[in-house]
Enzyme design. Sequence first.
Site, mmCIF file in Angstrom:
data_model
loop_
_atom_site.group_PDB
_atom_site.id
_atom_site.type_symbol
_atom_site.label_atom_id
_atom_site.label_comp_id
_atom_site.label_asym_id
_atom_site.label_seq_id
_atom_site.Cartn_x
_atom_site.Cartn_y
_atom_site.Cartn_z
ATOM 1 N N ASP A 1 -8.198 -1.482 2.842
ATOM 2 C CA ASP A 1 -7.920 -0.339 3.756
ATOM 3 C C ASP A 1 -7.249 -0.712 4.629
ATOM 4 O OD1 ASP A 1 -9.072 2.310 4.154
ATOM 5 O OD2 ASP A 1 -9.886 1.293 6.031
ATOM 6 N N GLU B 1 -3.391 -0.599 0.790
ATOM 7 C CA GLU B 1 -3.355 0.707 1.219
ATOM 8 C C GLU B 1 -2.018 0.326 2.460
ATOM 9 O OE1 GLU B 1 -4.923 4.801 3.549
ATOM 10 O OE2 GLU B 1 -5.755 2.563 4.348
#
Length: 543
Positions: free
Chosen positions: A207, A261
């Site tokens: 993330d 990401e």
Amino acid sequence: MTTPWWRHAAIYQIYVRSFADGDGDGTGDLAGVRARLPYLRELGVDALWFNPWYTSPMADAGYDVADYRDIDPLFGTLAEAEALITEAHGHGLRVLVDLVPNHCSDQHVWFQQALAAGPGSPERERFWFVPGKGVDGQLPPNDWNSYFGGPAWTRITEADGTPGPWYLHMFAPEQPDLNWEHPEVREEFEDVLRFWLDRGVDGFRIDVAHGLAKAPGLPDVGPDPDITDLPYQDCAPVHDIYRSWRKLLDTYDGERVFVGEVWLPSPEQFARYLRPDELHSAFNFDFLCCAWDALALRGVVDSTFAAHAPVQAPPTWVLSNHDTIRHVTRYGREDTSFDMGDKRLLDASDPVLGRRRGRAAALLTLALPGGVYVYQGDELGLPEVQDLPDALLQDPTFVRSGGIDRGRDGCRVPLPWKTTGTSLGFSAGDDTASAAAAPWLPQPAGWSALSVQAQEADPDSVLALYRTGLALRRELLVGLPESLTWVDAGPEVLVFDRGEGFRCVVNLGERPYELPAGATVLLASGELSGGVVPQDTTVWITR
Ligand code: GLC
């Protein structure tokens, strides 16, 4: 030597709370996923990526992690996660988990200890506690804004009631940023990696992978910042973190991977994360954001290859995820592009046009070399739900933007599995007398026709298209070199060849496109009239 699996994997994204509810409480869970593993195997994907399933107060749907080594009771138990990993492997499906290293929950023991330990304590050094500016420190330490709106700083009150320093949170206040200059933060996350690797996971989706390191001194960005040089994004030391993670990962057997990401403005910055000693691959957001336009799409495909080639990383293709507007809805709009900062959630969309283009886009992504992501519901052609009542919206972006940004709930609505039942089969037992609880977000009228059950009975459904597309991709494309050859077909038609005999044609223009004589159609996203491909249709042929 065969190509490593992750270079060409089809990875299915499971947003656990909305996938399938095994215990009937209206929220998806691990029991629901375990019951649907045969569906996923049959769909023909290679791996599953689970959005965060850890213990969390759910201020940001699990991206606020309170315990990285346990499962939130809403979703199940650690033992169930272990069983799920084993069962998925039994179905030939690999498992990726979501790692959230940029920030934790304000309920995480470290943050609670930091609050309790008081000013100047070592416990506070794991975060960014900074005195405010102005008289009495009443102004935030710098001018950074949170990605969710409002300042990226919140001031604390000390135990004795006096106003204290501010702490940094690039997302919600419930998500304090960790200080990655602190050795204990590094050690902790390496341990968390081992914890899940030891339980058999095949890799991690990281993330906010571009955000962990911050510029020394946390300088202001100023009124007109250079977006390629922000002090909270893409700061050089972030790469050392991934180099050391990669060393750790490579001590495990079985081709385990990191997927980043990485939202960055320049392809050069992006590609640095994919150097051979860092992450294996990353989501291609340039492709997701691209308008439904032949020249623009071709441009993105070319720049994707150009960015990935020097670092020898495989490109990836993604149309939707849990943060973006579902592509079926985007593609039915006048402006078909996507911009994270300007979501235009309520713009009108033509559902028929969007569905047609969504089908065409699906076959385009499945034909391109590299990895492909399928967000749950893509395979059913689900649209964005744009009319959720304000009172039900849960995404923190809604409240933090003062209601201007309606947030991401519209792409997170529970999946319809059956044509009947109070939750269309989302919750187990929803058609029995003791009906299950209502799903955590309501499914729109009309989703019965989009359910898995309805689509399984229809050979022309989106589900059938994905199943056939994924099977053909595996059979014909996966072994081919990671390259394509464009065939010039004018500015409104994308035509490319792969290998000796495969050709993909995407007609985005009004003029019908005639297939070459003798072509055999393998699969088409819409009806063809004879050998002619109409607008917004993709066809796979053998030459
Ligand atoms: C990522 C996630 C998003 C989350 C944010 C903060 O962008 O995809 O859902 O809100 O990080 O963790």
